[in-house]
Design a protein around this motif. Sequence first.
Motif, PDB file in Angstrom:
ATOM      1  N   ARG A 180       0.832  -1.196   0.000  1.00  0.00           N
ATOM      2  CA  ARG A 180       0.000   0.000   0.000  1.00  0.00           C
ATOM      3  C   ARG A 180       0.869   1.248   0.000  1.00  0.00           C
ATOM      4  O   ARG A 180       1.970   1.248   0.541  1.00  0.00           O
ATOM      5  CB  ARG A 180      -0.913  -0.016   1.232  1.00  0.00           C
ATOM      6  CG  ARG A 180      -2.017  -1.040   1.139  1.00  0.00           C
ATOM      7  CD  ARG A 180      -2.572  -1.397   2.493  1.00  0.00           C
ATOM      8  NE  ARG A 180      -1.528  -1.988   3.319  1.00  0.00           N
ATOM      9  CZ  ARG A 180      -1.637  -2.142   4.639  1.00  0.00           C
ATOM     10  NH1 ARG A 180      -2.709  -1.733   5.256  1.00  0.00           N
ATOM     11  NH2 ARG A 180      -0.667  -2.717   5.319  1.00  0.00           N
ATOM     12  N   PRO A 181       0.388   2.332  -0.613  1.00  0.00           N
ATOM     13  CA  PRO A 181       1.217   3.536  -0.757  1.00  0.00           C
ATOM     14  C   PRO A 181       1.390   4.268   0.571  1.00  0.00           C
ATOM     15  O   PRO A 181       0.520   4.221   1.452  1.00  0.00           O
ATOM     16  CB  PRO A 181       0.430   4.392  -1.757  1.00  0.00           C
ATOM     17  CG  PRO A 181      -0.988   3.943  -1.589  1.00  0.00           C
ATOM     18  CD  PRO A 181      -0.912   2.469  -1.283  1.00  0.00           C
ATOM     19  N   LEU A 182       2.509   4.981   0.667  1.00  0.00           N
ATOM     20  CA  LEU A 182       2.802   5.757   1.869  1.00  0.00           C
ATOM     21  C   LEU A 182       1.697   6.766   2.147  1.00  0.00           C
ATOM     22  O   LEU A 182       1.374   7.043   3.308  1.00  0.00           O
ATOM     23  CB  LEU A 182       4.151   6.460   1.709  1.00  0.00           C
ATOM     24  CG  LEU A 182       4.582   7.392   2.848  1.00  0.00           C
ATOM     25  CD1 LEU A 182       4.743   6.625   4.154  1.00  0.00           C
ATOM     26  CD2 LEU A 182       5.894   8.099   2.480  1.00  0.00           C
ATOM     27  N   GLU A 183       1.093   7.311   1.105  1.00  0.00           N
ATOM     28  CA  GLU A 183       0.068   8.342   1.298  1.00  0.00           C
ATOM     29  C   GLU A 183      -1.131   7.810   2.082  1.00  0.00           C
ATOM     30  O   GLU A 183      -1.812   8.573   2.775  1.00  0.00           O
ATOM     31  CB  GLU A 183      -0.377   8.908  -0.051  1.00  0.00           C
ATOM     32  CG  GLU A 183       0.637   9.841  -0.681  1.00  0.00           C
ATOM     33  CD  GLU A 183       1.138  10.907   0.284  1.00  0.00           C
ATOM     34  OE1 GLU A 183       0.294  11.597   0.890  1.00  0.00           O
ATOM     35  OE2 GLU A 183       2.361  11.032   0.445  1.00  0.00           O
ATOM     36  N   LEU A 184      -1.403   6.515   1.995  1.00  0.00           N
ATOM     37  CA  LEU A 184      -2.488   5.937   2.779  1.00  0.00           C
ATOM     38  C   LEU A 184      -2.197   6.080   4.271  1.00  0.00           C
ATOM     39  O   LEU A 184      -3.077   6.425   5.067  1.00  0.00           O
ATOM     40  CB  LEU A 184      -2.656   4.459   2.411  1.00  0.00           C
ATOM     41  CG  LEU A 184      -3.724   3.689   3.179  1.00  0.00           C
ATOM     42  CD1 LEU A 184      -5.115   4.204   2.850  1.00  0.00           C
ATOM     43  CD2 LEU A 184      -3.634   2.197   2.849  1.00  0.00           C
TER      44      LEU A 184
END
Length: 274
Positions: A180-184
Amino acid sequence: MPTLPSEHHESSPPPTASPRMATSFGVDAQRYDRARPRYPEALVARILTGTSGADVLDIGCGTGIAGDQFRAAGCTVLGVEPDTRMAEFARARGLRVEVATFEAWQPGDRMFDAVVAAQSWHWVDPLAGAVKAAGLLRPGGRLAIFGHVYEPPAEVAEPFATAFHRVAPDSPFSGQPARRPLELYRAGYAEFADRIRETEQFAEPELWQFDWQQSYTRDQWLELLPTTGGLTRLRPDQLTEILDAVGAAIDSLGGSFTMDYTTLATTAARASAS
């Protein structure tokens, strides 16, 4: 982190959050303490910068990983921990720990210069917790909520996700994306900041980020993996099947890999009394 939304980065308790899940990490406190990564020293130093004293309250202190780092920095640390097994381990390393959830814990007239929550704040109601923390902080004291984001390489994460879904298809953690992306995760910490603002008892919250790396051998990663949420409650045969799949994946990489870590923190100073 390895596939699971597990115990670290939710902005509020996930639907599976329960006292039973929250205390499942104490099933092997020794392994947990041995395998889990420590926190960047720069984070500890930055939390303490500007505080007028060195009294630290560690919420959900676990085995005392973060608390021990603050103690090494010269602080007097009190931990609050609901799992008696984790609390006993932390006491054995010399930390003072009181067994309770943060919501039920009775502080009396004690006050602190910093209130920290290392990978534990999602078990606390984020608004009620921030209000309670504000009441425990001396003016200018700091609330710091922090945790690691760690997503293994796809070559490791994808076999893990496949194996987990195969052995535990009914788990609420099954079916999550392999990475999952860091922005999540950053969005979750931004939500913590929103709840802190709602208290109107803190200065403007800040989001800190610390990037670092750590290499893992096959054995080191398979030591850490069973301490993560979703795996702590699997049957031994289920866990073995997952670890075999992940171990084979790491073997295909030459027996080791390098993890990119990000440690995020939402932090705010207690506003001075007007």
